[in-house]
Structure formats: structure tokens, C-alpha cells
Motif scaffolding. Structure first.
Motif, PDB file in Angstrom:
ATOM      1  N   VAL A 107       0.856  -1.180   0.000  1.00  0.00           N
ATOM      2  CA  VAL A 107       0.000   0.000   0.000  1.00  0.00           C
ATOM      3  C   VAL A 107       0.894   1.233   0.000  1.00  0.00           C
ATOM      4  N   VAL A 108       0.565   2.184  -0.856  1.00  0.00           N
ATOM      5  CA  VAL A 108       1.303   3.446  -0.937  1.00  0.00           C
ATOM      6  C   VAL A 108       0.393   4.557  -0.440  1.00  0.00           C
ATOM      7  N   LEU A 109       0.884   5.331   0.523  1.00  0.00           N
ATOM      8  CA  LEU A 109       0.127   6.447   1.069  1.00  0.00           C
ATOM      9  C   LEU A 109       0.717   7.764   0.594  1.00  0.00           C
ATOM     10  N   ILE A 110      -0.152   8.645   0.125  1.00  0.00           N
ATOM     11  CA  ILE A 110       0.229   9.989  -0.300  1.00  0.00           C
ATOM     12  C   ILE A 110      -0.516  10.970   0.591  1.00  0.00           C
ATOM     13  N   SER A 111       0.197  11.894   1.186  1.00  0.00           N
ATOM     14  CA  SER A 111      -0.398  12.723   2.237  1.00  0.00           C
ATOM     15  C   SER A 111      -1.016  14.013   1.710  1.00  0.00           C
ATOM     16  N   ALA A 112      -0.210  14.994   1.396  1.00  0.00           N
ATOM     17  CA  ALA A 112      -0.708  16.332   1.072  1.00  0.00           C
ATOM     18  C   ALA A 112      -1.528  16.333  -0.217  1.00  0.00           C
ATOM     19  N   SER A 113      -2.480  17.246  -0.295  1.00  0.00           N
ATOM     20  CA  SER A 113      -3.316  17.349  -1.494  1.00  0.00           C
ATOM     21  C   SER A 113      -2.490  17.698  -2.723  1.00  0.00           C
ATOM     22  N   ALA A 114      -1.487  18.571  -2.569  1.00  0.00           N
ATOM     23  CA  ALA A 114      -0.637  18.930  -3.704  1.00  0.00           C
ATOM     24  C   ALA A 114       0.136  17.720  -4.204  1.00  0.00           C
ATOM     25  N   GLU A 115       0.537  16.842  -3.289  1.00  0.00           N
ATOM     26  CA  GLU A 115       1.232  15.616  -3.689  1.00  0.00           C
ATOM     27  C   GLU A 115       0.287  14.687  -4.446  1.00  0.00           C
ATOM     28  N   TRP A 116      -0.927  14.522  -3.937  1.00  0.00           N
ATOM     29  CA  TRP A 116      -1.910  13.654  -4.597  1.00  0.00           C
ATOM     30  C   TRP A 116      -2.287  14.206  -5.972  1.00  0.00           C
ATOM     31  N   GLU A 117      -2.414  15.522  -6.087  1.00  0.00           N
ATOM     32  CA  GLU A 117      -2.724  16.123  -7.381  1.00  0.00           C
ATOM     33  C   GLU A 117      -1.567  15.936  -8.358  1.00  0.00           C
ATOM     34  N   GLY A 118      -0.363  15.747  -7.844  1.00  0.00           N
ATOM     35  CA  GLY A 118       0.759  15.438  -8.703  1.00  0.00           C
ATOM     36  C   GLY A 118       0.802  13.990  -9.130  1.00  0.00           C
ATOM     37  N   VAL A 119       0.150  13.121  -8.354  1.00  0.00           N
ATOM     38  CA  VAL A 119       0.141  11.688  -8.659  1.00  0.00           C
ATOM     39  C   VAL A 119      -0.937  11.335  -9.674  1.00  0.00           C
ATOM     40  N   LYS A 120      -2.114  11.889  -9.528  1.00  0.00           N
ATOM     41  CA  LYS A 120      -3.246  11.471 -10.366  1.00  0.00           C
ATOM     42  C   LYS A 120      -2.982  11.593 -11.870  1.00  0.00           C
ATOM     43  N   PRO A 121      -2.338  12.663 -12.370  1.00  0.00           N
ATOM     44  CA  PRO A 121      -2.070  12.724 -13.810  1.00  0.00           C
ATOM     45  C   PRO A 121      -1.105  11.638 -14.297  1.00  0.00           C
ATOM     46  N   LEU A 122      -0.303  11.083 -13.387  1.00  0.00           N
ATOM     47  CA  LEU A 122       0.612  10.012 -13.779  1.00  0.00           C
ATOM     48  C   LEU A 122      -0.139   8.732 -14.119  1.00  0.00           C
ATOM     49  N   PHE A 123      -1.354   8.599 -13.568  1.00  0.00           N
ATOM     50  CA  PHE A 123      -2.150   7.384 -13.764  1.00  0.00           C
ATOM     51  C   PHE A 123      -3.575   7.773 -14.151  1.00  0.00           C
ATOM     52  N   SER A 124      -3.684   8.639 -15.139  1.00  0.00           N
ATOM     53  CA  SER A 124      -4.978   9.218 -15.509  1.00  0.00           C
ATOM     54  C   SER A 124      -5.955   8.192 -16.071  1.00  0.00           C
ATOM     55  N   ASP A 125      -5.441   7.019 -16.493  1.00  0.00           N
ATOM     56  CA  ASP A 125      -6.318   5.987 -17.037  1.00  0.00           C
ATOM     57  C   ASP A 125      -6.825   5.026 -15.968  1.00  0.00           C
ATOM     58  N   ILE A 126      -6.427   5.240 -14.723  1.00  0.00           N
ATOM     59  CA  ILE A 126      -6.824   4.359 -13.634  1.00  0.00           C
ATOM     60  C   ILE A 126      -8.056   4.923 -12.941  1.00  0.00           C
TER      61      ILE A 126
END
Length: 224
Positions: free
Chosen positions: A4-23
Motif C-alpha cells: 500500500v502506498v500512502l500519499i499525504s498532502a493534497s498537492a502531492e496527490w494532485e501530482g500523482v493522479k495525472p501520472l495514472f490518468s487511465d486508472i
């Protein structure tokens, strides 16, 4: 192996989502999550949220729901000027909480919420350059006037979540890998991002892209 990978801050999560936009983005009681394959690894990514409360709650939730063999926390931290450089990746080996205010007893940094992370399962040499060190956590951006005291207690950088994540993981005997890159540096005169949050937002996106590109190499390194 369950990871399990945890991402904390909203800015960090907003940086992650475009990396996996098809998920597909799904929802837990505590925040968004997604299941994906990264290299040879099947991962569940959760946005745990900022601060110690959300972090502790999410850590216990994923341990109860998934019984993971490993929890990974990827994110950012504020580095101490003259100690670490912007962009340097910190591999946490110890954490502690520094915003506990005790007026009836020991006024020093609390040791009750300090944790030492067992990294014996992660053999060296590491796949990417890191600085092993201590992270100090508080529900606060790093106050410049706290730096000297935090350095005396061994910290080299600070964030909002690592100590809570480490404490709950330790209580549950769950292995935890914390990799946090320095998004901005703070001196006793102030922080470079404190009056320009876009510095943090932009660097957070770059950091998350870098850390996820490197994550399979770290997982391939494990001896579990």
C-alpha cells in the motif's frame, strides 16, 4: 506481496493522479484511492490526507483492510538550510513529533511519539541516492525558530505526517518505507515557499513524478 502506498498532502496527490490518468479513482472512508500495476508490482494507492490525525487514521485503516506486507509513504518535506539541499531525497530512519506542548512535565520534545524504522529488510547499496536521517513532524509548517532545537534532536527535515505514520505502523508491527524529497528549504530567517505556495505546488508535482519513477527499483530491492 501486498503493498500500500500512502500519499499525504493534497498537492502531492494532485501530482500523482495525472501520472495514472487511465486508472479508476475509487473512494474509501478516508479519501480517494486507486489500484494499479507499476512495473511488476501491484499497488494500492491511497490519498491519506494532510496532518497527523488523517495519517494515523488512514494507516490503521489500510492495515486493518489490507494487512499489507509493506506500506510506502512518498512525499515532500521541508529541509533545514545548510543541512540538506532542495531536491534531496530523505530515507526516514527515525521520526518524532515536535508540536506537543507540555506545561506540567518535561517541556522537551516528546519521546513517546518517536519511532525508529526497521530498514534491515532494505539492503544496500540503495538503487537511488538518498540521505538517511530523522524527520520531525507537526501539524504546522516548519517554524524557523524551531530549527535549532530540532537539529539538536537529530532532525534534518520536517513534515506534517511521517511521525504519525511511523508510530501507528510500529504499533502494528508493519514495515514502512518513507521516502520524502525536500521541496523547499527553511532557514532561521524564513522559508522560500512561505510567501509563494506555487513554489511548493510545482515542486511537489516534480517530486511525485520522480519518486514514482524510482519506486519499482526500491521494491525490487526488498528482501521480504
Amino acid at each position: 506481496m501486498k503493498i500500500v502506498v500512502l500519499i499525504s498532502a493534497s498537492a502531492e496527490w494532485e501530482g500523482v493522479k495525472p501520472l495514472f490518468s487511465d486508472i479508476e479513482i475509487r473512494h474509501s472512508p478516508f479519501g480517494e484511492f486507486m489500484n494499479l500495476t507499476l512495473g511488476a508490482w501491484h499497488l494500492t494507492l491511497y490519498h491519506s490526507g494532510w496532518g497527523k490525525i488523517a495519517s494515523a487514521a488512514m494507516m490503521q485503516y489500510v492495515i486493518d483492510a489490507h494487512a499489507p506486507d509493506l506500506v510506502v509513504n512518498l512525499g515532500t518535506c521541508g529541509g533545514f538550510a545548510g543541512v540538506v539541499d532542495q531536491g534531496e531525497v530523505i530515507l526516514a530512519e527515525r521520526t518524532f513529533v515536535y508540536d506537543i506542548l507540555e506545561l506540567m512535565g518535561d517541556p522537551g520534545v516528546s519521546t513517546y511519539y518517536a519511532s525508529s524504522l526497521d530498514l534491515s529488510w532494505l539492503p544496500e547499496p540503495y538503487p537511488h541516492p538518498v540521505r538517511r536521517g530523522t524527520l520531525a513532524s507537526a501539524d504546522s509548517d516548519l517554524p524557523p525558530d524551531k530549527i535549532a532545537s530540532l537539529r539538536e534532536h537529530g532532525a534534518i527535515a520536517a513534515d506534517w505526517e511521517s511521525a504519525a505514520l511511523a508510530w501507528v505502523a510500529q504499533k502494528n508491527h508493519t514495515r514502512l518505507l518513507i521516502l520524502r524529497a525536500v521541496s523547499d528549504v527553511v532557514s532561521e530567517q524564513g522559508g522560500e515557499a512561505y510567501h509563494n505556495i506555487e513554489i511548493f505546488n510545482q515542486r511537489a508535482k516534480e517530486i511525485m513524478k520522480q519518486l514514482f519513477a524510482q519506486l519499482p527499483d526500491w521494491l525490487n530491492q526488498t528482501t521480504m
